[in-house]
Structures are given as structure tokens and as C-alpha cells.
Design an enzyme around this catalytic site. Structure first.
Site, PDB file in Angstrom:
ATOM      1  N   GLY A  42      39.247  30.175  32.330  1.00 48.40           N
ATOM      2  CA  GLY A  42      38.116  30.632  32.109  1.00 48.40           C
ATOM      3  C   GLY A  42      37.034  29.508  32.232  1.00 48.40           C
ATOM      4  O   GLY A  42      36.819  29.617  33.489  1.00 48.40           O
TER       5      GLY A  42
ATOM      6  N   SER B 293      40.992  29.374  38.877  1.00 48.29           N
ATOM      7  CA  SER B 293      40.175  28.267  38.087  1.00 48.29           C
ATOM      8  C   SER B 293      39.864  27.725  37.802  1.00 48.29           C
ATOM      9  O   SER B 293      39.035  26.934  38.697  1.00 48.29           O
ATOM     10  CB  SER B 293      39.581  30.731  38.281  1.00 48.29           C
ATOM     11  OG  SER B 293      37.875  30.270  37.984  1.00 48.29           O
ATOM     12  N   ALA B 294      39.059  27.794  37.109  1.00 48.98           N
ATOM     13  CA  ALA B 294      39.008  25.943  35.983  1.00 48.98           C
ATOM     14  C   ALA B 294      40.493  25.176  36.488  1.00 48.98           C
ATOM     15  O   ALA B 294      40.277  24.059  36.225  1.00 48.98           O
ATOM     16  CB  ALA B 294      38.568  26.438  34.413  1.00 48.98           C
TER      17      ALA B 294
ATOM     18  N   HIS C  39      35.788  31.178  43.168  1.00 46.86           N
ATOM     19  CA  HIS C  39      35.071  32.635  43.269  1.00 46.86           C
ATOM     20  C   HIS C  39      34.237  32.559  44.093  1.00 46.86           C
ATOM     21  O   HIS C  39      33.061  33.265  43.910  1.00 46.86           O
ATOM     22  CB  HIS C  39      34.951  32.144  42.102  1.00 46.86           C
ATOM     23  CG  HIS C  39      35.533  32.568  40.868  1.00 46.86           C
ATOM     24  ND1 HIS C  39      36.848  33.763  40.282  1.00 46.86           N
ATOM     25  CD2 HIS C  39      36.271  31.401  39.615  1.00 46.86           C
ATOM     26  CE1 HIS C  39      37.172  33.995  39.628  1.00 46.86           C
ATOM     27  NE2 HIS C  39      37.074  32.145  38.907  1.00 46.86           N
TER      28      HIS C  39
ATOM     29  N   GLU D  47      38.049  34.333  46.490  1.00 50.91           N
ATOM     30  CA  GLU D  47      39.194  34.907  45.683  1.00 50.91           C
ATOM     31  C   GLU D  47      40.176  35.362  47.197  1.00 50.91           C
ATOM     32  O   GLU D  47      39.456  36.061  47.703  1.00 50.91           O
ATOM     33  CB  GLU D  47      37.799  36.003  44.948  1.00 50.91           C
ATOM     34  CG  GLU D  47      37.521  35.539  43.848  1.00 50.91           C
ATOM     35  CD  GLU D  47      36.806  36.574  43.065  1.00 50.91           C
ATOM     36  OE1 GLU D  47      37.073  37.706  43.274  1.00 50.91           O
ATOM     37  OE2 GLU D  47      36.495  35.987  42.066  1.00 50.91           O
TER      38      GLU D  47
END
Length: 236
Positions: free
Chosen positions: A89, A121-122, A158, A193
Site C-alpha cells: 500500500g 511492496s511497502a 515494482h 514484479e
């Protein structure tokens, strides 16, 4: 330590947490795990919704999560966790809430003691020394850029090689080069990714069908692939 650090949660056209599901099962094992889930990176949807979304996916492999927001004492929840899962997020929001609830050091201590940690991700960003290679907009003051420092290098999740056609802004590589100017000696990994890092038994390995790009000030960026030696990234 045991870490599984994913670039992203979902590939286009796939179910949520679809591509990494086999690796998550390998990482957490066959025995059902009730993991502590940290949903703080969610901004436009609720923590309850995030928890449910993750559980809908993980139930297929026999595991589940419970959100840390459900506990009266989040520090105690970390201390008692079987595993820790940190969702993606907005990294700035995630770091702010980890600082607000004084969770950075308890999580670091717990994971350093051997509790499995998985993030995407985060959630992978905060496993690094700082949040400063995130792609996210700084929507909130994080109360400090330092994060969990579970690995000594920085991840850019990403990672993209070029900008979309017709876009004249900086490429991702140019932005990472700016970081390196200010932070010489720090490796940055462009994690594409569909790929992830696993740290287990002191060995760091790349998983996925794409290469990863390695950046260090003074060196030409280069590619490494599954099966290559990544041990140099673990040297402080």
C-alpha cells in the site's frame, strides 16, 4: 532470520496473491499458521477489508492472518506472533503507524529471533534500512525515515526499466541514481514484479522468472538472475 520479500502482491489477470502462493506455502510450511497481519499501508480501504482479502487468498493453502488492529496491545501481539505479514500500500502511511505504535523495535527484535517475516511492496520496503526507495507519494509525515533494517540493502519494488511511451519524466533508474548520489555505498535492488527475495539459513535467493537490477554508486547497473550469488547484498 527468515524473510520472504515480494515485489508485488498480484500479477495482471491473476487472483490476489496468486503468483506467490506456492512460495508462501513453502515459506510458512504445511502446518497451519495464524500470522499477525499489519495492514497499515491501506489508505483507501479498511484494515478489516484488507485482512479479509488476505485471508480469502491464504485459506487455499491452509494459513490465515489476524490484523494487528484487533489487539488492545499491539506490542504484545508482535511478541506472541507465529509469523508476521506486512501488506503493501502506501509506505509512508505504514511507517507512520509503525512509529506511532512503537512497533519498529519489537518487530525487528522478533524477526531477528527467528519469527518468519513476509511482506510485499511497502511490506518489503520496510524490511530495508529506510523507506527512501519507495515509489509512493509522501502523503503523511512518517516521523522518521528509518525502518526495520532487517537487510542492509534497499529494495525498489515494482521496478520498471523505462517510462511509458510519451512520458517525459525521470525513469526509475534516474531516481535511484539520485538516491545513490546522496547514499554512496548502499546497494539498491530493482525488484521486478513477479519476483521476490527469500532469506533463509543465512542465504539470500531470488525467486521468479525475471532478472533483478543491481545499483551501486560508481558501478554500471547490472542484472542478476535466479541462481546467482546475492550474498554480497548482506554485507553491512
Amino acid at each position: 532470520m527468515r524473510l520472504l520479500l515480494l515485489s508485488n502482491s498480484t500479477m495482471p489477470g491473476e487472483a490476489y496473491l496468486g503468483y506467490p502462493k506456492k512460495e508462501i506455502l513453502n515459506f510458512l510450511g504445511e502446518k497451519p499458521v495464524n500470522a499477525l497481519f499489519i495492514p497499515f499501508a491501506a489508505v483507501t480501504f479498511s484494515f478489516d477489508e484488507y485482512e479479509q482479502k488476505v485471508n480469502d487468498s491464504l485459506q487455499e493453502i491452509g494459513h490465515k492472518v489476524v490484523g494487528i488492529h484487533r489487539f488492545d496491545d499491539p506490542v504484545k501481539a508482535v511478541a506472541e506472533a507465529e509469523a508476521i505479514v506486512v501488506g503493501g500500500g502506501n509506505t509512508w502511511q505504514l511507517v507512520r503507524m509503525l512509529h506511532d505504535q512503537d512497533l519498529m523495535e519489537p518487530i525487528r527484535k522478533k524477526v531477528k529471533a527467528g519469527t518468519p517475516y513476509m511482506g510485499w511492496s511497502a511490506g518489503s520496503n520496510v524490511a530495508c534500512p529506510t523507506l527512501r526507495t519507495t515509489n509512493d507519494m509522501p502523503i503523511i509525515d512518517p516521523k522518521g525515515f528509518n525502518t526495520l533494517n532487517l537487510v542492509p540493502f534497499q529494495i525498489n519494488p515494482h521496478y520498471l526499466d523505462a517510462n511509458p511511451e510519451g512520458h517525459g519524466g525521470e525513469t526509475r533508474e534516474q531516481r535511484i541514481s539520485e538516491f545513490l548520489e546522496i547514499n554512496p555505498g548502499t546497494y539498491v535492488v530493482g525488484l521486478r514484479e513477479g519476483t521476490m527475495f527469500k532469506l533463509e539459513g543465512g542465504a539470500l535467493s531470488l525467486i521468479g522468472d525475471r532478472t533483478t537490477r543491481i545499483f551501486l554508486k560508481g558501478k554500471t547497473p547490472y542484472e542478476l538472475q535466479v541462481g546467482d550469488d546475492f550474498s554480497f547484498l548482506l554485507n553491512d
